[in-house]
Design an enzyme around this catalytic site. Structure first.
Site, PDB file in Angstrom:
ATOM      1  N   LYS A   1       0.867  -1.183   0.000  1.00  0.00           N
ATOM      2  CA  LYS A   1       0.000   0.000   0.000  1.00  0.00           C
ATOM      3  C   LYS A   1       0.901   1.229   0.000  1.00  0.00           C
ATOM      4  O   LYS A   1       1.931   1.250   0.692  1.00  0.00           O
ATOM      5  CB  LYS A   1      -0.880  -0.047   1.259  1.00  0.00           C
TER       6      LYS A   1
ATOM      7  N   SER B   1      -9.680   1.996   2.975  1.00  0.00           N
ATOM      8  CA  SER B   1      -8.807   2.776   2.115  1.00  0.00           C
ATOM      9  C   SER B   1      -7.813   1.911   1.334  1.00  0.00           C
ATOM     10  O   SER B   1      -7.192   2.405   0.404  1.00  0.00           O
ATOM     11  CB  SER B   1      -8.033   3.791   2.965  1.00  0.00           C
TER      12      SER B   1
ATOM     13  N   SER C   1      -9.913  -0.553   7.143  1.00  0.00           N
ATOM     14  CA  SER C   1      -9.375  -0.498   5.780  1.00  0.00           C
ATOM     15  C   SER C   1      -8.676  -1.747   5.265  1.00  0.00           C
ATOM     16  O   SER C   1      -8.278  -1.788   4.103  1.00  0.00           O
ATOM     17  CB  SER C   1      -8.427   0.685   5.641  1.00  0.00           C
TER      18      SER C   1
HETATM   19  N1  GLN Z   1     -13.301   4.302   6.680  1.00  0.00           N
HETATM   20  C1  GLN Z   1     -12.525   4.670   7.827  1.00  0.00           C
HETATM   21  C2  GLN Z   1     -12.068   6.101   7.719  1.00  0.00           C
HETATM   22  O1  GLN Z   1     -12.281   6.682   6.699  1.00  0.00           O
HETATM   23  C3  GLN Z   1     -11.368   3.751   8.018  1.00  0.00           C
HETATM   24  C4  GLN Z   1     -10.215   4.037   7.146  1.00  0.00           C
HETATM   25  C5  GLN Z   1      -9.005   3.208   7.486  1.00  0.00           C
HETATM   26  O2  GLN Z   1      -9.127   2.167   8.146  1.00  0.00           O
HETATM   27  N2  GLN Z   1      -7.851   3.689   7.078  1.00  0.00           N
HETATM   28  O3  GLN Z   1     -11.507   6.643   8.630  1.00  0.00           O
END
Ligand code: GLN
Length: 483
Positions: A76, A151, A175
Protein backbone atom coordinates in the site's frame (compact mmCIF):
# COMPACT_ATOMS: atom_id res chain seq x y z
CA UNK A 1 0.31 -19.15 -12.94
CA UNK A 2 -1.51 -16.03 -11.73
CA UNK A 3 -4.15 -18.11 -9.90
CA UNK A 4 -1.63 -19.47 -7.44
CA UNK A 5 -1.80 -18.54 -3.77
CA UNK A 6 1.30 -17.67 -1.75
CA UNK A 7 1.29 -21.20 -0.32
CA UNK A 8 1.16 -22.73 -3.81
CA UNK A 9 3.87 -20.38 -5.05
CA UNK A 10 6.11 -21.38 -2.15
CA UNK A 11 5.66 -25.06 -3.04
CA UNK A 12 6.23 -24.42 -6.77
CA UNK A 13 9.41 -22.46 -6.09
CA UNK A 14 10.69 -25.09 -3.67
CA UNK A 15 9.99 -27.86 -6.22
CA UNK A 16 11.68 -25.79 -8.98
CA UNK A 17 8.53 -25.87 -11.14
CA UNK A 18 9.25 -22.23 -12.02
CA UNK A 19 11.54 -19.46 -10.86
CA UNK A 20 10.59 -16.27 -9.07
CA UNK A 21 11.85 -14.35 -12.11
CA UNK A 22 9.48 -16.25 -14.43
CA UNK A 23 6.55 -15.69 -12.11
CA UNK A 24 7.40 -12.02 -11.63
CA UNK A 25 7.47 -11.47 -15.41
CA UNK A 26 4.08 -13.17 -15.82
CA UNK A 27 2.52 -11.00 -13.14
CA UNK A 28 4.08 -7.76 -14.41
CA UNK A 29 2.69 -8.51 -17.87
CA UNK A 30 -0.71 -9.24 -16.36
CA UNK A 31 -0.67 -5.95 -14.45
CA UNK A 32 0.25 -4.06 -17.64
CA UNK A 33 -2.60 -5.76 -19.48
CA UNK A 34 -5.38 -5.59 -16.88
CA UNK A 35 -4.68 -2.83 -14.40
CA UNK A 36 -5.83 -0.01 -16.72
CA UNK A 37 -9.38 -1.25 -16.00
CA UNK A 38 -8.86 -1.21 -12.24
CA UNK A 39 -6.31 1.53 -11.44
CA UNK A 40 -5.07 -0.49 -8.50
CA UNK A 41 -1.42 0.63 -8.73
CA UNK A 42 0.03 4.11 -8.23
CA UNK A 43 3.58 3.04 -9.07
CA UNK A 44 5.07 -0.08 -10.58
CA UNK A 45 8.58 -1.13 -9.55
CA UNK A 46 9.51 -3.50 -12.39
CA UNK A 47 13.24 -3.06 -12.11
CA UNK A 48 13.29 -3.58 -8.35
CA UNK A 49 10.97 -6.58 -8.74
CA UNK A 50 13.16 -8.29 -11.32
CA UNK A 51 16.29 -7.66 -9.23
CA UNK A 52 14.62 -8.99 -6.08
CA UNK A 53 13.31 -12.03 -7.99
CA UNK A 54 16.76 -12.84 -9.37
CA UNK A 55 18.26 -12.45 -5.89
CA UNK A 56 15.59 -14.75 -4.43
CA UNK A 57 16.26 -17.37 -7.11
CA UNK A 58 19.96 -17.17 -6.32
CA UNK A 59 19.26 -17.62 -2.59
CA UNK A 60 17.11 -20.68 -3.33
CA UNK A 61 19.82 -22.09 -5.61
CA UNK A 62 22.20 -21.87 -2.64
CA UNK A 63 19.79 -23.97 -0.58
CA UNK A 64 17.85 -21.28 1.29
CA UNK A 65 14.13 -21.71 1.73
CA UNK A 66 11.22 -19.76 3.17
CA UNK A 67 7.56 -19.20 2.35
CA UNK A 68 8.18 -15.63 1.18
CA UNK A 69 11.47 -16.23 -0.64
CA UNK A 70 10.65 -15.13 -4.21
CA UNK A 71 6.97 -14.40 -3.50
CA UNK A 72 5.55 -11.42 -5.42
CA UNK A 73 3.67 -8.84 -3.34
CA UNK A 74 2.88 -5.11 -3.40
CA UNK A 75 2.76 -2.45 -0.71
CA UNK A 76 0.00 0.00 0.00
CA UNK A 77 1.43 3.37 -0.97
CA UNK A 78 1.75 4.61 2.60
CA UNK A 79 4.58 2.23 3.49
CA UNK A 80 7.82 4.14 2.90
CA UNK A 81 9.96 2.54 0.21
CA UNK A 82 13.49 3.82 -0.17
CA UNK A 83 14.04 5.80 -3.36
CA UNK A 84 10.51 5.02 -4.58
CA UNK A 85 7.56 7.38 -4.61
CA UNK A 86 5.45 7.01 -1.46
CA UNK A 87 2.43 9.19 -2.20
CA UNK A 88 -0.16 8.15 0.39
CA UNK A 89 -2.65 8.72 -2.43
CA UNK A 90 -2.14 12.48 -2.13
CA UNK A 91 -0.97 15.30 -4.35
CA UNK A 92 0.79 16.49 -1.18
CA UNK A 93 3.31 13.66 -1.55
CA UNK A 94 3.16 13.18 -5.31
CA UNK A 95 6.89 13.72 -5.64
CA UNK A 96 7.98 12.24 -2.29
CA UNK A 97 10.60 9.55 -2.54
CA UNK A 98 11.05 8.02 0.87
CA UNK A 99 14.65 8.10 2.14
CA UNK A 100 14.25 4.77 3.93
CA UNK A 101 12.16 1.59 4.00
CA UNK A 102 9.35 1.11 6.52
CA UNK A 103 10.07 -1.74 8.94
CA UNK A 104 7.37 -3.86 7.27
CA UNK A 105 8.93 -3.26 3.85
CA UNK A 106 12.43 -4.04 5.11
CA UNK A 107 11.30 -7.21 6.92
CA UNK A 108 9.45 -8.56 3.89
CA UNK A 109 12.35 -7.73 1.60
CA UNK A 110 14.72 -9.55 3.95
CA UNK A 111 12.42 -12.58 3.85
CA UNK A 112 12.82 -12.51 0.06
CA UNK A 113 9.47 -11.04 -1.01
CA UNK A 114 9.44 -9.35 -4.41
CA UNK A 115 7.84 -5.88 -4.59
CA UNK A 116 5.87 -5.41 -7.81
CA UNK A 117 4.69 -1.92 -6.95
CA UNK A 118 2.81 0.46 -4.70
CA UNK A 119 -0.95 0.22 -4.55
CA UNK A 120 -3.62 2.89 -4.81
CA UNK A 121 -5.43 4.04 -1.68
CA UNK A 122 -7.72 6.69 -0.30
CA UNK A 123 -5.83 9.90 0.35
CA UNK A 124 -3.98 9.51 3.67
CA UNK A 125 -6.06 6.33 4.23
CA UNK A 126 -9.21 8.36 4.84
CA UNK A 127 -12.17 6.66 3.24
CA UNK A 128 -14.08 3.46 2.64
CA UNK A 129 -14.28 3.44 -1.15
CA UNK A 130 -10.88 4.36 -2.55
CA UNK A 131 -12.51 7.32 -4.28
CA UNK A 132 -10.53 10.04 -2.48
CA UNK A 133 -7.19 9.13 -4.10
CA UNK A 134 -5.40 11.89 -6.02
CA UNK A 135 -4.62 9.15 -8.57
CA UNK A 136 -8.26 8.39 -9.25
CA UNK A 137 -10.77 5.86 -8.01
CA UNK A 138 -10.06 2.12 -7.99
CA UNK A 139 -12.66 -0.20 -9.55
CA UNK A 140 -13.96 -3.40 -8.02
CA UNK A 141 -13.01 -6.39 -10.24
CA UNK A 142 -16.34 -8.04 -9.33
CA UNK A 143 -18.20 -5.19 -10.98
CA UNK A 144 -16.28 -2.29 -12.47
CA UNK A 145 -19.11 0.13 -11.65
CA UNK A 146 -18.67 -0.54 -7.94
CA UNK A 147 -16.07 0.55 -5.41
CA UNK A 148 -13.52 -1.97 -4.09
CA UNK A 149 -13.77 -0.56 -0.56
CA UNK A 150 -11.09 1.48 1.12
CA UNK A 151 -8.81 2.78 2.11
CA UNK A 152 -6.73 -0.23 0.96
CA UNK A 153 -8.77 -0.51 -2.26
CA UNK A 154 -5.77 -0.81 -4.56
CA UNK A 155 -4.25 -3.72 -2.65
CA UNK A 156 -7.67 -5.43 -2.53
CA UNK A 157 -8.58 -4.95 -6.20
CA UNK A 158 -5.15 -6.12 -7.37
CA UNK A 159 -5.22 -9.31 -5.26
CA UNK A 160 -8.87 -10.05 -6.10
CA UNK A 161 -8.13 -9.67 -9.82
CA UNK A 162 -5.24 -12.14 -9.54
CA UNK A 163 -2.66 -9.51 -10.49
CA UNK A 164 -0.66 -10.83 -7.54
CA UNK A 165 -1.25 -13.23 -4.65
CA UNK A 166 -1.12 -10.88 -1.66
CA UNK A 167 -0.40 -7.31 -0.59
CA UNK A 168 0.21 -5.24 2.50
CA UNK A 169 -2.49 -2.91 3.75
CA UNK A 170 -3.39 -0.88 6.82
CA UNK A 171 -6.49 -0.66 8.97
CA UNK A 172 -7.39 2.39 11.07
CA UNK A 173 -11.14 1.80 11.14
CA UNK A 174 -11.61 -1.14 8.79
CA UNK A 175 -9.38 -0.50 5.78
CA UNK A 176 -8.10 -4.07 5.58
CA UNK A 177 -11.29 -5.91 6.54
CA UNK A 178 -13.82 -3.83 4.58
CA UNK A 179 -12.03 -3.99 1.19
CA UNK A 180 -11.44 -7.70 1.85
CA UNK A 181 -15.20 -8.11 2.28
CA UNK A 182 -15.97 -6.06 -0.85
CA UNK A 183 -13.60 -8.04 -3.09
CA UNK A 184 -13.87 -11.60 -1.74
CA UNK A 185 -10.54 -11.66 0.07
CA UNK A 186 -9.27 -12.62 3.48
CA UNK A 187 -7.77 -9.71 5.42
CA UNK A 188 -6.37 -9.45 8.92
CA UNK A 189 -5.98 -6.41 11.14
CA UNK A 190 -3.54 -7.47 13.86
CA UNK A 191 -3.56 -6.43 17.51
CA UNK A 192 -2.39 -2.84 17.91
CA UNK A 193 1.37 -3.07 18.40
CA UNK A 194 1.82 -6.44 16.68
CA UNK A 195 3.12 -4.93 13.41
CA UNK A 196 5.54 -2.01 13.41
CA UNK A 197 4.18 1.37 12.30
CA UNK A 198 7.67 2.75 11.68
CA UNK A 199 7.78 4.17 8.18
CA UNK A 200 4.03 3.79 7.76
CA UNK A 201 2.68 7.29 7.08
CA UNK A 202 0.37 8.06 9.99
CA UNK A 203 -3.33 8.76 9.76
CA UNK A 204 -4.51 8.16 13.36
CA UNK A 205 -1.55 6.80 15.29
CA UNK A 206 -3.47 5.14 18.13
CA UNK A 207 -5.63 3.19 15.66
CA UNK A 208 -3.40 2.48 12.61
CA UNK A 209 -2.16 -1.07 12.15
CA UNK A 210 -0.61 -2.80 9.15
CA UNK A 211 -1.63 -6.28 8.07
CA UNK A 212 -2.04 -8.72 5.18
CA UNK A 213 -4.63 -8.89 2.39
CA UNK A 214 -4.71 -12.19 0.53
CA UNK A 215 -7.14 -14.72 -0.86
CA UNK A 216 -6.88 -17.28 1.93
CA UNK A 217 -6.26 -17.42 5.66
CA UNK A 218 -3.28 -19.65 4.89
CA UNK A 219 -1.73 -16.82 2.85
CA UNK A 220 -2.54 -14.21 5.50
CA UNK A 221 -0.61 -16.39 7.95
CA UNK A 222 2.40 -16.41 5.63
CA UNK A 223 2.37 -12.66 5.02
CA UNK A 224 1.69 -11.76 8.66
CA UNK A 225 4.64 -13.93 9.68
CA UNK A 226 6.87 -11.68 7.61
CA UNK A 227 5.34 -8.44 8.93
CA UNK A 228 4.88 -9.03 12.67
CA UNK A 229 7.35 -8.54 15.47
CA UNK A 230 8.81 -6.09 17.93
CA UNK A 231 10.46 -2.98 16.52
CA UNK A 232 12.47 -0.70 18.80
CA UNK A 233 11.85 2.12 16.29
CA UNK A 234 8.13 2.09 17.09
CA UNK A 235 7.40 3.03 20.70
CA UNK A 236 3.95 1.39 20.49
CA UNK A 237 5.32 -1.89 19.14
CA UNK A 238 4.88 -4.69 21.67
CA UNK A 239 7.65 -7.10 22.60
CA UNK A 240 5.67 -10.34 22.41
CA UNK A 241 7.03 -13.45 20.70
CA UNK A 242 5.54 -14.08 17.24
CA UNK A 243 3.99 -17.54 17.04
CA UNK A 244 4.35 -19.75 13.96
CA UNK A 245 1.02 -18.83 12.36
CA UNK A 246 1.21 -21.36 9.52
CA UNK A 247 1.97 -24.24 11.88
CA UNK A 248 -1.16 -23.55 13.91
CA UNK A 249 -3.83 -23.51 11.22
CA UNK A 250 -5.06 -27.04 11.78
CA UNK A 251 -6.40 -26.81 15.31
CA UNK A 252 -9.83 -28.39 15.82
CA UNK A 253 -12.80 -26.08 16.31
CA UNK A 254 -14.42 -28.57 18.68
CA UNK A 255 -15.80 -26.59 21.60
CA UNK A 256 -14.75 -23.19 20.20
CA UNK A 257 -17.08 -20.62 21.78
CA UNK A 258 -18.37 -18.15 19.21
CA UNK A 259 -20.20 -15.05 20.40
CA UNK A 260 -22.67 -13.34 18.10
CA UNK A 261 -23.56 -9.85 19.37
CA UNK A 262 -27.27 -9.13 19.22
CA UNK A 263 -26.58 -5.47 18.36
CA UNK A 264 -25.07 -6.55 15.01
CA UNK A 265 -28.45 -7.54 13.60
CA UNK A 266 -30.08 -4.13 13.62
CA UNK A 267 -32.14 -2.41 10.97
CA UNK A 268 -29.08 -1.10 9.12
CA UNK A 269 -27.92 -4.58 8.07
CA UNK A 270 -28.90 -5.86 4.63
CA UNK A 271 -31.08 -8.91 5.44
CA UNK A 272 -29.38 -10.91 2.69
CA UNK A 273 -26.04 -10.36 4.44
CA UNK A 274 -27.61 -11.37 7.76
CA UNK A 275 -28.69 -14.61 6.07
CA UNK A 276 -25.15 -15.35 4.85
CA UNK A 277 -23.74 -14.63 8.30
CA UNK A 278 -26.16 -17.15 9.80
CA UNK A 279 -25.02 -19.68 7.18
CA UNK A 280 -21.39 -19.17 8.19
CA UNK A 281 -22.36 -19.71 11.83
CA UNK A 282 -24.03 -23.00 10.86
CA UNK A 283 -20.91 -24.12 9.01
CA UNK A 284 -18.76 -23.41 12.06
CA UNK A 285 -21.24 -25.22 14.31
CA UNK A 286 -20.91 -28.28 12.09
CA UNK A 287 -17.16 -28.08 12.71
CA UNK A 288 -17.76 -28.27 16.44
CA UNK A 289 -18.12 -24.64 17.50
CA UNK A 290 -20.67 -23.64 20.11
CA UNK A 291 -22.58 -20.45 19.40
CA UNK A 292 -23.87 -18.06 22.00
CA UNK A 293 -25.60 -14.68 21.79
CA UNK A 294 -23.69 -11.88 23.47
CA UNK A 295 -24.08 -8.11 23.83
CA UNK A 296 -21.82 -5.16 23.04
CA UNK A 297 -24.02 -2.44 24.54
CA UNK A 298 -21.82 0.55 23.66
CA UNK A 299 -21.40 -0.32 20.00
CA UNK A 300 -23.85 2.39 18.92
CA UNK A 301 -21.49 5.08 20.28
CA UNK A 302 -18.43 3.82 18.42
CA UNK A 303 -18.89 5.67 15.12
CA UNK A 304 -19.28 9.12 16.68
CA UNK A 305 -16.30 8.44 18.99
CA UNK A 306 -14.13 7.21 16.11
CA UNK A 307 -15.03 10.17 13.90
CA UNK A 308 -13.78 12.51 16.66
CA UNK A 309 -10.63 10.58 17.65
CA UNK A 310 -9.39 9.68 14.15
CA UNK A 311 -9.73 13.24 12.73
CA UNK A 312 -8.20 14.68 15.93
CA UNK A 313 -5.10 12.52 15.52
CA UNK A 314 -5.07 13.17 11.78
CA UNK A 315 -5.13 16.94 12.24
CA UNK A 316 -2.06 16.62 14.43
CA UNK A 317 -0.24 14.08 12.23
CA UNK A 318 -0.89 15.98 9.02
CA UNK A 319 0.38 19.31 10.38
CA UNK A 320 3.86 18.31 9.18
CA UNK A 321 2.73 18.59 5.57
CA UNK A 322 3.14 22.34 5.33
CA UNK A 323 5.16 22.86 2.17
CA UNK A 324 8.25 23.56 4.30
CA UNK A 325 9.10 20.41 6.21
CA UNK A 326 7.19 17.98 4.03
CA UNK A 327 4.94 18.03 1.03
CA UNK A 328 3.75 20.04 -1.93
CA UNK A 329 4.77 23.72 -2.00
CA UNK A 330 2.70 26.32 -3.84
CA UNK A 331 4.21 28.58 -6.51
CA UNK A 332 5.45 32.07 -5.57
CA UNK A 333 4.17 32.42 -2.01
CA UNK A 334 3.73 36.05 -0.91
CA UNK A 335 4.52 35.38 2.76
CA UNK A 336 4.63 32.52 5.25
CA UNK A 337 0.86 32.38 5.87
CA UNK A 338 0.20 32.40 2.14
CA UNK A 339 2.72 29.56 1.73
CA UNK A 340 0.99 27.42 4.38
CA UNK A 341 -2.51 28.15 3.19
CA UNK A 342 -1.98 27.61 -0.49
CA UNK A 343 0.38 24.63 -0.12
CA UNK A 344 -2.11 22.80 2.12
CA UNK A 345 -5.12 23.98 0.14
CA UNK A 346 -3.61 22.71 -3.10
CA UNK A 347 -1.99 19.56 -1.69
CA UNK A 348 -4.89 18.07 0.28
CA UNK A 349 -8.16 16.84 -1.22
CA UNK A 350 -11.60 17.64 0.19
CA UNK A 351 -12.01 14.64 2.51
CA UNK A 352 -8.61 15.23 4.11
CA UNK A 353 -9.36 18.94 4.55
CA UNK A 354 -12.72 18.10 6.10
CA UNK A 355 -11.09 15.78 8.64
CA UNK A 356 -8.31 18.23 9.51
CA UNK A 357 -10.97 20.85 10.25
CA UNK A 358 -13.12 18.48 12.32
CA UNK A 359 -10.06 17.27 14.21
CA UNK A 360 -8.65 20.71 14.92
CA UNK A 361 -12.08 21.80 16.14
CA UNK A 362 -12.46 18.80 18.44
CA UNK A 363 -9.03 19.48 19.95
CA UNK A 364 -9.48 23.24 20.36
CA UNK A 365 -9.48 24.78 23.84
CA UNK A 366 -13.22 25.28 24.22
CA UNK A 367 -14.27 21.92 22.81
CA UNK A 368 -11.61 19.45 23.90
CA UNK A 369 -13.56 18.22 26.94
CA UNK A 370 -16.88 18.09 25.13
CA UNK A 371 -15.64 16.09 22.15
CA UNK A 372 -12.16 14.60 22.35
CA UNK A 373 -12.22 13.68 26.04
CA UNK A 374 -15.76 12.35 25.78
CA UNK A 375 -14.79 10.24 22.77
CA UNK A 376 -11.86 8.78 24.71
CA UNK A 377 -14.24 7.79 27.51
CA UNK A 378 -16.49 6.04 25.02
CA UNK A 379 -13.44 4.30 23.64
CA UNK A 380 -12.82 2.78 27.05
CA UNK A 381 -16.44 1.65 27.32
CA UNK A 382 -16.17 -0.07 23.93
CA UNK A 383 -13.05 -1.86 25.10
CA UNK A 384 -14.73 -2.88 28.37
CA UNK A 385 -17.63 -4.40 26.41
CA UNK A 386 -15.15 -6.60 24.53
CA UNK A 387 -13.29 -7.59 27.69
CA UNK A 388 -16.57 -8.72 29.25
CA UNK A 389 -17.56 -10.61 26.09
CA UNK A 390 -14.21 -12.40 25.87
CA UNK A 391 -14.77 -13.76 29.39
CA UNK A 392 -17.53 -15.82 27.86
CA UNK A 393 -16.45 -16.55 24.28
CA UNK A 394 -13.28 -17.25 22.27
CA UNK A 395 -14.18 -15.29 19.13
CA UNK A 396 -16.87 -12.81 18.15
CA UNK A 397 -18.53 -13.26 14.78
CA UNK A 398 -20.63 -10.94 12.65
CA UNK A 399 -20.85 -9.17 9.32
CA UNK A 400 -17.85 -7.10 8.17
CA UNK A 401 -20.08 -4.50 6.52
CA UNK A 402 -23.80 -3.71 6.61
CA UNK A 403 -24.03 -3.59 2.79
CA UNK A 404 -22.09 -4.91 -0.20
CA UNK A 405 -19.88 -2.59 -2.28
CA UNK A 406 -21.77 0.47 -3.46
CA UNK A 407 -21.62 2.12 -6.86
CA UNK A 408 -18.81 4.53 -7.62
CA UNK A 409 -19.91 8.05 -6.70
CA UNK A 410 -22.98 6.85 -4.75
CA UNK A 411 -21.89 8.45 -1.49
CA UNK A 412 -20.08 11.50 -2.88
CA UNK A 413 -22.57 14.03 -1.61
CA UNK A 414 -22.97 12.49 1.84
CA UNK A 415 -19.74 11.65 3.68
CA UNK A 416 -21.63 10.64 6.83
CA UNK A 417 -23.41 7.89 4.87
CA UNK A 418 -19.98 6.39 4.15
CA UNK A 419 -18.89 6.78 7.80
CA UNK A 420 -21.91 4.73 8.91
CA UNK A 421 -20.72 1.79 6.80
CA UNK A 422 -17.79 1.38 9.25
CA UNK A 423 -20.08 0.32 12.09
CA UNK A 424 -18.78 -3.26 12.40
CA UNK A 425 -15.09 -2.63 11.89
CA UNK A 426 -14.11 0.46 13.92
CA UNK A 427 -14.77 -1.04 17.36
CA UNK A 428 -11.78 -3.38 16.96
CA UNK A 429 -9.54 -0.38 16.26
CA UNK A 430 -10.90 1.59 19.21
CA UNK A 431 -10.15 -1.41 21.45
CA UNK A 432 -6.88 -2.38 19.68
CA UNK A 433 -8.13 -5.93 19.06
CA UNK A 434 -7.30 -8.21 16.12
CA UNK A 435 -9.98 -8.77 13.47
CA UNK A 436 -10.27 -10.81 10.31
CA UNK A 437 -12.69 -10.71 7.38
CA UNK A 438 -13.22 -13.75 5.16
CA UNK A 439 -15.49 -14.48 2.18
CA UNK A 440 -18.96 -15.70 3.14
CA UNK A 441 -21.05 -15.54 -0.04
CA UNK A 442 -22.50 -13.13 -2.58
CA UNK A 443 -25.37 -10.65 -2.86
CA UNK A 444 -26.26 -9.40 -6.35
CA UNK A 445 -22.97 -10.83 -7.62
CA UNK A 446 -20.99 -8.82 -5.06
CA UNK A 447 -18.92 -10.48 -2.32
CA UNK A 448 -19.90 -10.44 1.36
CA UNK A 449 -17.51 -10.81 4.28
CA UNK A 450 -17.87 -12.33 7.72
CA UNK A 451 -15.79 -10.77 10.47
CA UNK A 452 -14.13 -12.59 13.36
CA UNK A 453 -12.67 -10.77 16.37
CA UNK A 454 -10.44 -12.27 19.05
CA UNK A 455 -8.67 -11.23 22.27
CA UNK A 456 -5.33 -9.41 22.09
CA UNK A 457 -2.57 -11.31 20.25
CA UNK A 458 -4.91 -14.13 19.21
CA UNK A 459 -4.24 -13.60 15.48
CA UNK A 460 -3.39 -17.30 15.34
CA UNK A 461 -6.85 -18.22 16.59
CA UNK A 462 -8.50 -16.06 13.92
CA UNK A 463 -6.36 -17.59 11.19
CA UNK A 464 -7.07 -21.10 12.46
CA UNK A 465 -10.85 -20.56 12.48
CA UNK A 466 -10.76 -18.94 9.04
CA UNK A 467 -8.57 -21.70 7.60
CA UNK A 468 -10.87 -24.44 8.92
CA UNK A 469 -13.86 -22.56 7.50
CA UNK A 470 -12.10 -22.28 4.13
CA UNK A 471 -11.36 -26.01 4.09
CA UNK A 472 -15.13 -26.56 4.21
CA UNK A 473 -16.40 -23.73 1.96
CA UNK A 474 -15.38 -22.50 -1.47
CA UNK A 475 -16.43 -18.83 -1.44
CA UNK A 476 -12.79 -17.73 -1.24
CA UNK A 477 -11.92 -19.64 -4.42
CA UNK A 478 -14.44 -17.76 -6.61
CA UNK A 479 -12.84 -15.57 -9.26
CA UNK A 480 -14.28 -12.39 -10.77
CA UNK A 481 -15.25 -12.81 -14.43
CA UNK A 482 -12.73 -11.30 -16.80
CA UNK A 483 -9.84 -11.77 -14.39
N1 GLN B 1 -13.30 4.30 6.68
C1 GLN B 1 -12.53 4.67 7.83
C2 GLN B 1 -12.07 6.10 7.72
O1 GLN B 1 -12.28 6.68 6.70
C3 GLN B 1 -11.37 3.75 8.02
C4 GLN B 1 -10.21 4.04 7.15
C5 GLN B 1 -9.00 3.21 7.49
O2 GLN B 1 -9.13 2.17 8.15
N2 GLN B 1 -7.85 3.69 7.08
O3 GLN B 1 -11.51 6.64 8.63
Amino acid sequence: MHHMTLAEIARGLADKQFSSEELTKVLLARIAQLDPQLNSFISLTEELALNQAAAADARRAKGESGALLGAPIAHKDLFCTQGIRTSCGSKMLDNFKAPYDATVVAKLAAAGAVTLGKTNMDEFAMGSANESSYYGAVKNPWNLEHVPGGSSGGSAAAVAARLLPAATATDTGGSIRQPAAFTNLTGLKPTYGRVSRWGMIAYASSLDQGGPLARTAEDCAILLQGMAGFDPNDSTSIDEPVPDYSANLNGSLQGLRIGVPKEYFSAGLDPRIAELIHDSVKTLEKLGAVVKQISLPNMQHAIPAYYVIAPAEASSNLSRFDGVRFGHRCENPENLMDLYKRSRGEGFGVEVQRRIMVGAYALSAGYYDAYYLKAQKIRRLVKNDFMAAFNEVDVILGPTTPNPAWKLGAKDSDPVAAYLEDVYTITANLAGLPGLSMPAGFVDGLPVGVQLLAPYFQEGRLLNVAHQYQLHTDWHTRTPTGF
